[in-house]
Enzyme design. Structure first.
Site, PDB file in Angstrom:
ATOM      1  N   HIS A 113       0.211  -1.253   0.186  1.00 30.94           N
ATOM      2  CA  HIS A 113       0.391  -0.086  -0.190  1.00 30.94           C
ATOM      3  C   HIS A 113       1.566   1.327  -0.023  1.00 30.94           C
ATOM      4  CE1 HIS A 113      -4.023  -1.700   1.772  1.00 30.94           C
ATOM      5  NE2 HIS A 113      -3.888  -2.832   0.993  1.00 30.94           N
ATOM      6  N   GLU A 115       0.494   3.682   1.515  1.00 33.53           N
ATOM      7  CA  GLU A 115       1.472   4.057   2.848  1.00 33.53           C
ATOM      8  C   GLU A 115       2.511   3.415   3.718  1.00 33.53           C
ATOM      9  OE1 GLU A 115      -3.342   4.115   3.774  1.00 33.53           O
ATOM     10  OE2 GLU A 115      -1.608   3.666   2.166  1.00 33.53           O
ATOM     11  N   CYS A 143      -6.136   1.866   6.103  1.00 31.15           N
ATOM     12  CA  CYS A 143      -6.544   0.593   6.559  1.00 31.15           C
ATOM     13  C   CYS A 143      -6.203  -0.099   7.394  1.00 31.15           C
ATOM     14  CB  CYS A 143      -6.980  -0.598   5.483  1.00 31.15           C
ATOM     15  SG  CYS A 143      -4.922  -0.919   5.397  1.00 31.15           S
ATOM     16  N   CYS A 146      -2.011  -0.441   7.263  1.00 30.27           N
ATOM     17  CA  CYS A 146      -1.856   0.868   7.621  1.00 30.27           C
ATOM     18  C   CYS A 146      -1.557   2.087   8.465  1.00 30.27           C
ATOM     19  CB  CYS A 146      -1.982   1.675   6.955  1.00 30.27           C
ATOM     20  SG  CYS A 146      -2.034   1.188   4.705  1.00 30.27           S
TER      21      CYS A 146
END
Length: 210
Positions: A113, A115, A143, A146
């Protein structure tokens, strides 16, 4: 009026105290709260931990929009690769130290992801895993995975654009980064360039459905 500053630790304010603070702030006041400096008036005071702990102040500075624009560039780059368009940047003391976009499909990596990749790059930049005094800007609410990375990397602040009602864990489905049971909590500001961030996502999924 004394400003609610907290150089060494977060302070806790009950609802009545928060109401008094909001009522007494003038349009020219500057509120300093932990690692964030916000220009008033505040749009909203959000509370966590059943209304007893205030760690999120909604009000934006020009720098917020500047760095979110950079995160949006990363998000648009992800879209060209067929990735869900989410971009993230890490800023420390006014300097960009890392930026990344979603690469889960490209790399076949479930944890790639934006992040997580930005946090990893920031750790390389500062030569250590503690990202104290760093702020992560991301176009979509992080999420649970993260959010956990933000806590574990000791990021001081999080600024995100659009909420994610289906997976967001920084205020939507839960708020891991401000859970009082953990040994680190992250200051949050949300809604920076929210409409633009949302539209980038909507346009991407609209194209997929055609």
């Amino acid at each position: 009026m004394p400003l609610p500053t907290s150089p060494g630790r977060k302070r806790h304010f009950d609802r009545k105290h928060c109401a008094r603070i909001e009522a007494r702030l003038s349009s020219s006041a500057i509120l300093v709260f932990d690692s964030f400096c916000l220009r008033s008036p505040l749009h909203r005071l959000r509370s966590a931990a059943r209304g007893t702990t205030v760690l999120a102040w909604v009000g934006f500075m020009e720098d917020d929009q500047q760095w979110m624009e950079v995160a949006l560039q990363e998000a648009r780059r992800a879209a060209t690769l067929g990735e869900v368009p989410v971009g993230a940047v890490v800023v420390r003391n006014g300097e960009l130290i890392a930026q990344a976009s979603n690469r889960r499909e490209t790399e076949g990596n479930p944890v790639a992801h934006a992040e997580v990749l930005a946090i990893q790059a920031a750790a390389v930049a500062v030569e250590g895993w503690r990202l104290i005094d760093c702020t992560l800007y991301v176009t979509l609410e992080p999420c649970a995975m993260c959010a956990g990375a933000l806590v574990n990397s000791r990021v001081s602040g999080l600024v995100f654009g659009a909420r994610d009602p289906k997976a967001g864990f920084c205020g939507s489905l839960g708020n891991l980064v401000q859970d009082h049971r953990l040994n680190h909590r992250v200051d949050i500001r949300e809604g920076v360039l929210e409409d633009v961030c949302s539209q980038v996502l909507k346009s991407f999924f609209s194209r997929l459905r055609r």
